[in-house]
Design an enzyme around this catalytic site. Structure first.
Site, PDB file in Angstrom:
ATOM      1  N   HIS A  88       0.939  -1.058  -0.011  1.00  0.00           N
ATOM      2  CA  HIS A  88      -0.215   0.105   0.057  1.00  0.00           C
ATOM      3  C   HIS A  88       0.897   1.396  -0.098  1.00  0.00           C
ATOM      4  O   HIS A  88       0.524   2.133  -0.986  1.00  0.00           O
ATOM      5  CB  HIS A  88      -0.837  -0.140   1.166  1.00  0.00           C
ATOM      6  CG  HIS A  88      -1.983   1.092   1.485  1.00  0.00           C
ATOM      7  ND1 HIS A  88      -3.097   1.229   0.784  1.00  0.00           N
ATOM      8  CD2 HIS A  88      -1.564   2.406   1.939  1.00  0.00           C
ATOM      9  CE1 HIS A  88      -3.469   2.459   1.248  1.00  0.00           C
ATOM     10  NE2 HIS A  88      -2.470   3.192   1.778  1.00  0.00           N
ATOM     11  N   GLU A  89       1.717   1.329   0.822  1.00  0.00           N
ATOM     12  CA  GLU A  89       2.686   2.490   1.101  1.00  0.00           C
ATOM     13  C   GLU A  89       3.617   2.876  -0.394  1.00  0.00           C
ATOM     14  O   GLU A  89       3.573   3.781  -0.980  1.00  0.00           O
ATOM     15  CB  GLU A  89       3.755   2.491   2.220  1.00  0.00           C
ATOM     16  CG  GLU A  89       2.943   2.547   3.641  1.00  0.00           C
ATOM     17  CD  GLU A  89       1.927   3.516   3.407  1.00  0.00           C
ATOM     18  OE1 GLU A  89       2.208   4.839   3.161  1.00  0.00           O
ATOM     19  OE2 GLU A  89       0.708   3.445   4.301  1.00  0.00           O
ATOM     20  N   HIS A 102       1.616   4.083  -3.258  1.00  0.00           N
ATOM     21  CA  HIS A 102       1.331   5.513  -3.110  1.00  0.00           C
ATOM     22  C   HIS A 102       2.461   6.336  -3.874  1.00  0.00           C
ATOM     23  O   HIS A 102       2.177   7.330  -4.452  1.00  0.00           O
ATOM     24  CB  HIS A 102       1.468   6.278  -1.676  1.00  0.00           C
ATOM     25  CG  HIS A 102       0.243   6.174  -0.987  1.00  0.00           C
ATOM     26  ND1 HIS A 102      -1.174   6.816  -1.322  1.00  0.00           N
ATOM     27  CD2 HIS A 102      -0.183   5.684   0.337  1.00  0.00           C
ATOM     28  CE1 HIS A 102      -2.039   6.448  -0.594  1.00  0.00           C
ATOM     29  NE2 HIS A 102      -1.620   6.069   0.646  1.00  0.00           N
ATOM     30  N   GLU A 140      -6.531   7.056  -1.597  1.00  0.00           N
ATOM     31  CA  GLU A 140      -6.020   5.788  -0.593  1.00  0.00           C
ATOM     32  C   GLU A 140      -6.824   4.442  -1.261  1.00  0.00           C
ATOM     33  O   GLU A 140      -6.090   3.485  -1.107  1.00  0.00           O
ATOM     34  CB  GLU A 140      -7.046   5.962   0.500  1.00  0.00           C
ATOM     35  CG  GLU A 140      -6.517   6.909   1.721  1.00  0.00           C
ATOM     36  CD  GLU A 140      -5.048   6.091   1.984  1.00  0.00           C
ATOM     37  OE1 GLU A 140      -4.865   5.198   2.309  1.00  0.00           O
ATOM     38  OE2 GLU A 140      -3.993   7.160   1.842  1.00  0.00           O
TER      39      GLU A 140
HETATM   40 ZN    ZN Z   1      -2.518   5.255   2.226  1.00  0.00          ZN
END
Ligand code: ZN
Length: 268
Positions: free
Chosen positions: A138-139, A142, A201
């Site tokens: 997830h990070e 981004h 997100e």
């Molecule tokens: Zn996030």
């Protein structure tokens, strides 16, 4: 004068936006990026260096090894995905680094250029390598989706009010005019979205699931991870990570919908 402006401004807006747009991998969303990746990376490397110098690195050898192991597996998956989709140029200048910081905060992040920090406080919730792969997927997503660049570009737009515009026009007329017009909604005509951090997100969740699956971690395990995060939210003080990453039912439902796609990338 007014007639000339009516024709010229939209043309400037269209041409500059065309040049300054980039595309998010996997989702294909068009985004506004006014800041060159190289500039974002040098900012990132400076800040990351300062952070590492002023924070306490973990001495837990097993934890350090796990963060690097999972990190490099996700990195390799990202590089593989980008190569397969002719997007390797987006990774130019990347200088990956994975560090575990001794800090009770429930947090983790990845700066542009692949500079990753995991806080020891998140490890009881990630529990094992699979949980850590959810967070790192997830990070890192981004960063790959250039969400920081996008946010900064949107910030530049927000900062240019009427007065600033007058000054800026004399130095960079085309760019400043398009920034200004975009702030007032003209940009939406060419598919540029205004800031929506929830959008970023859910995009990071989507990309992250695919990256973790390609790295050899079962993407289905993202659901129990977010459920664990969600149950933490019931405590008196929500952790840092949750202020940016609300672990609500919608998020988990969205992830469940994306699992069939992500599972196709999962190599057992
Ligand atoms: Zn996030």
């Amino acid at each position: 004068m007014k007639i000339i402006k009516l024709y010229i401004i939209p043309l400037l807006v269209m041409s500059v936006l065309f040049i300054q747009c980039s595309t998010v991998p996997i989702t294909g969303r068009k985004q506004l990026n006014l800041i060159p990746a190289s500039q974002m990376q040098s900012l990132s490397y400076q800040q990351y260096g300062d952070f590492i110098k002023t924070n306490k690195l973990s001495k837990d050898q097993n934890g350090i090894a796990m963060v690097k192991r999972v990190g490099v597996r996700v990195q390799t998956a990202v590089e593989q995905y980008m190569a397969q989709n002719n997007m390797s140029s987006s990774l130019a200048g990347y200088n990956w680094e994975f560090n575990l910081v001794e800090d009770a905060q429930v947090n983790a992040w990845c700066m542009p250029g692949g500079k990753v920090v995991v806080y020891t406080g998140i490890l009881p919730i990630t529990k094992d390598e699979n949980g850590l792969a959810v967070v790192l997927g997830h990070e890192i997503a981004h960063a790959i989706a250039q969400h920081g660049d996008e946010r900064m570009s949107q910030g530049l737009i927000t900062q240019l009010g009427g007065m600033a515009l007058q000054e800026a026009i004399s130095t960079k007329p085309a760019v400043t005019q398009q920034i200004f017009m975009t702030a007032f909604g003209l940009g939406s005509q060419v598919g540029v979205l205004l800031p929506f951090s929830r959008l970023q997100e859910s995009e990071a969740d989507h990309l992250g699931l695919i990256f973790m699956a390609m790295a050899g971690y079962d993407p289905n395990l993202a659901v129990p991870f977010w459920q664990r995060m969600s149950s933490m939210n019931a405590g008196q003080k929500p952790p840092e990570f949750l202020s940016d990453h609300p672990a609500d039912a919608t998020r988990i439902q969205d992830i469940q919908k994306e699992l069939p796609e992500a599972t196709k990338y999962y190599k057992h």
